[in-house]
Design a protein around this motif. Structure first.
Motif, PDB file in Angstrom:
ATOM      1  N   GLU A 316       7.426   6.734  10.035  1.00 48.42           N
ATOM      2  CA  GLU A 316       6.983   6.116  11.286  1.00 48.42           C
ATOM      3  C   GLU A 316       5.495   6.393  11.527  1.00 48.42           C
ATOM      4  O   GLU A 316       4.744   5.534  11.999  1.00 48.42           O
ATOM      5  N   ARG A 317       5.081   7.604  11.166  1.00 46.16           N
ATOM      6  CA  ARG A 317       3.666   7.992  11.327  1.00 46.16           C
ATOM      7  C   ARG A 317       2.786   7.115  10.410  1.00 46.16           C
ATOM      8  O   ARG A 317       1.676   6.726  10.796  1.00 46.16           O
ATOM      9  N   VAL A 318       3.289   6.807   9.221  1.00 46.54           N
ATOM     10  CA  VAL A 318       2.531   5.945   8.304  1.00 46.54           C
ATOM     11  C   VAL A 318       2.313   4.583   8.963  1.00 46.54           C
ATOM     12  O   VAL A 318       1.194   4.043   8.949  1.00 46.54           O
ATOM     13  N   VAL A 319       3.372   4.040   9.561  1.00 47.45           N
ATOM     14  CA  VAL A 319       3.251   2.728  10.221  1.00 47.45           C
ATOM     15  C   VAL A 319       2.222   2.815  11.345  1.00 47.45           C
ATOM     16  O   VAL A 319       1.359   1.933  11.485  1.00 47.45           O
ATOM     17  N   ASP A 320       2.274   3.891  12.128  1.00 48.43           N
ATOM     18  CA  ASP A 320       1.300   4.064  13.225  1.00 48.43           C
ATOM     19  C   ASP A 320      -0.128   4.032  12.672  1.00 48.43           C
ATOM     20  O   ASP A 320      -1.001   3.351  13.217  1.00 48.43           O
ATOM     21  N   LEU A 321      -0.350   4.794  11.592  1.00 47.92           N
ATOM     22  CA  LEU A 321      -1.704   4.870  11.027  1.00 47.92           C
ATOM     23  C   LEU A 321      -2.153   3.511  10.474  1.00 47.92           C
ATOM     24  O   LEU A 321      -3.315   3.121  10.612  1.00 47.92           O
ATOM     25  N   LEU A 322      -1.221   2.762   9.866  1.00 39.89           N
ATOM     26  CA  LEU A 322      -1.560   1.438   9.330  1.00 39.89           C
ATOM     27  C   LEU A 322      -2.002   0.505  10.454  1.00 39.89           C
ATOM     28  O   LEU A 322      -2.964  -0.250  10.321  1.00 39.89           O
ATOM     29  N   LEU A 323      -1.269   0.588  11.572  1.00 44.57           N
ATOM     30  CA  LEU A 323      -1.528  -0.350  12.667  1.00 44.57           C
ATOM     31  C   LEU A 323      -2.765   0.028  13.490  1.00 44.57           C
ATOM     32  O   LEU A 323      -3.294  -0.805  14.218  1.00 44.57           O
ATOM     33  N   GLU A 324      -3.210   1.279  13.336  1.00 45.04           N
ATOM     34  CA  GLU A 324      -4.415   1.711  14.079  1.00 45.04           C
ATOM     35  C   GLU A 324      -5.635   0.884  13.706  1.00 45.04           C
ATOM     36  O   GLU A 324      -6.429   0.507  14.552  1.00 45.04           O
ATOM     37  N   ALA A 325      -5.805   0.632  12.394  1.00 45.15           N
ATOM     38  CA  ALA A 325      -6.984  -0.128  11.925  1.00 45.15           C
ATOM     39  C   ALA A 325      -6.607  -0.873  10.649  1.00 45.15           C
ATOM     40  O   ALA A 325      -6.980  -0.473   9.542  1.00 45.15           O
ATOM     41  N   PRO A 326      -5.825  -1.985  10.794  1.00 43.55           N
ATOM     42  CA  PRO A 326      -5.316  -2.667   9.600  1.00 43.55           C
ATOM     43  C   PRO A 326      -6.429  -3.218   8.712  1.00 43.55           C
ATOM     44  O   PRO A 326      -7.421  -3.735   9.217  1.00 43.55           O
ATOM     45  N   TYR A 327      -6.260  -3.081   7.383  1.00 45.98           N
ATOM     46  CA  TYR A 327      -7.162  -3.746   6.434  1.00 45.98           C
ATOM     47  C   TYR A 327      -6.895  -5.250   6.515  1.00 45.98           C
ATOM     48  O   TYR A 327      -5.813  -5.672   6.914  1.00 45.98           O
ATOM     49  N   ASP A 328      -7.871  -6.019   6.088  1.00 45.53           N
ATOM     50  CA  ASP A 328      -7.676  -7.463   5.985  1.00 45.53           C
ATOM     51  C   ASP A 328      -6.564  -7.699   4.945  1.00 45.53           C
ATOM     52  O   ASP A 328      -6.630  -7.164   3.841  1.00 45.53           O
ATOM     53  N   ASN A 329      -5.535  -8.469   5.315  1.00 49.24           N
ATOM     54  CA  ASN A 329      -4.381  -8.657   4.429  1.00 49.24           C
ATOM     55  C   ASN A 329      -3.801 -10.046   4.671  1.00 49.24           C
ATOM     56  O   ASN A 329      -3.794 -10.509   5.807  1.00 49.24           O
TER      57      ASN A 329
END
Ligand code: NAD
Length: 357
Positions: A316-329
């Motif tokens: 869940e923490r990984v998802v939080d970190l991803l959503l904080e500043a998403p790379y262009d995808n």
């Protein structure tokens, strides 16, 4: 042909079995005579071989490189380079060694000669990731790009099969994500497709005969192309996931790429159908994500984050970190889809391509 822009990175590349023996001449041509050789503790013997090869053009070996370029190690190497009055760096090793050379070079303004011994690809990128106080930060600058790369496939013969597989899939990830990068150019696309096809063909040969020079040469050639893709265009969800898992959970770099790539490709299947089809075609499989995971399995590579030591409660923490500043995808980052991706990757389940629904 769509509109594009393309920038070629300025570096001199020498490739071939035994190419390391050109090192003294390459240093002489660059008017360098006081090289500090850098490597990892495990490759100190190789560092000393190069010290011998360079003779009076080298001043010492620093064999302290570590994964994710810790700043305290860099400071020790900078100190050694200053004490020895080094006028260039010769790095022999994988991405960790290259990272150290970049970090020292950018601090002291001295040139780098890199001899890669894995397929990481860092030697042809202007990117440097460094860790300090448990945080990994990445920067991109022209001054970070090594000016000289010497690819000698003989230096990769000792790379264990398991490391060869994970390192090659790490390389393949650069090419695969390049194919759906917003800033993709036709020449980068050519390199990416060629690299994926070469790696898919050659990895079973390396597994069968790890010291076959021809297969090792092909893999290193593909790694150069993959690294060039990484250095040329932006990366997406896959690289962000691996960055978070490595930087915040300490997971090993190349094995993490190996587990995640099929899942990240599947996530982008409907948003980037052309790239997805090209990756599948280059791999020689009907479905890129499913076919890639089958290749990893056949090669004995890791399939689950759990096996790499990732705690399930950390997902869940990984998802939080991803959503904080998403790379262009290509596909937007959505919590529910990312949770499915991570749970599948954690458990070693098949990637969710959407075709299963
Ligand atoms: P690595 O450099 O840490 O090498 C892994 C291990 O393999 C080390 O113990 C090393 O001593 C050993 N090894 C390397 N070559 C060998 C050989 N030929 N024979 C026997 N043993 C050998 O791992 P890596 O995957 O190459 O690099 C990972 C690092 O590179 C990470 O820190 C990652 O962030 C970085 N990286 C950076 C970029 C970039 O563009 N900045 C790109 C890719 C990777």
């Amino acid at each position: 042909m769509r509109a594009f822009s393309h920038r070629t990175l300025p570096a001199s590349i020498v490739f071939g079995a035994g190419a390391r023996r050109q090192l003294p001449a390459l240093l002489a041509a660059a008017q360098r005579s006081r090289a500090l050789v850098v490597t990892t503790p495990g490759q100190v013997g190789l560092g000393e071989d190069l010290l011998g090869l360079l003779g009076d053009r080298a001043v010492g070996v620093f064999a302290g490189a570590r994964m994710h370029t810790p700043v305290d190690v860099t400071e020790q190497a900078v100190e050694r380079a200053r004490t020895l009055d080094a006028d260039c760096l010769v790095a022999v090793g994988g991405g960790s060694t290259t990272g150290l050379a970049k970090a020292v070079s950018v601090r002291l303004g001295i040139p780098q000669f890199i001899l890669p011994t894995t397929y990481a690809g860092s030697e042809v990128t202007p990117v440097l990731g460094e860790t300090e106080n448990g945080r990994k930060t990445t920067r991109r600058a022209a001054a970070i790009l090594p000016g000289h790369v010497i690819y000698d496939p003989e230096l990769t013969l000792s790379l264990p099969v398991a490391v060869s597989v994970t390192s090659a899939i790490n390389a393949l990830a650069h090419a695969a994500e390049a194919l759906y990068a917003r800033d993709l150019s036709p020449i980068v696309a050519l390199m990416a497709r060629e690299a994926i096809a070469v790696l898919a063909g050659v990895l079973p040969a390396i597994k069968a005969a790890p010291s076959a020079l021809e297969a090792r040469s092909d893999a290193l050639y593909a790694a150069w192309l993959c690294g060039t893709c990484l250095g040329s265009v932006g990366m997406g969800l896959h690289h962000q996931l691996c960055h978070v898992l490595g930087g915040s959970f300490g997971l090993p770099h190349a094995p993490t790429h190996c587990v995640i790539l099929p899942h990240a490709l599947a996530y982008n299947r409907t948003a980037a159908p052309e790239a997805y089809a090209q990756i599948g075609a280059a791999l020689g499989v009907a479905d890129a994500a499913i076919g890639l995971q089958a290749l990893v399995q056949a090669l004995g590579g890791p399939l689950s984050l759990q096996a790499l030591g990732m705690p399930q409660h950390g997902l869940e923490r990984v998802v939080d970190l991803l959503l904080e500043a998403p790379y262009d995808n290509p596909a937007p980052l959505e919590r529910s889809r990312l949770e499915v991706l991570l749970l599948n990757a954690w458990a070693g389940a098949p990637p969710h391509t959407g075709l299963q629904d």
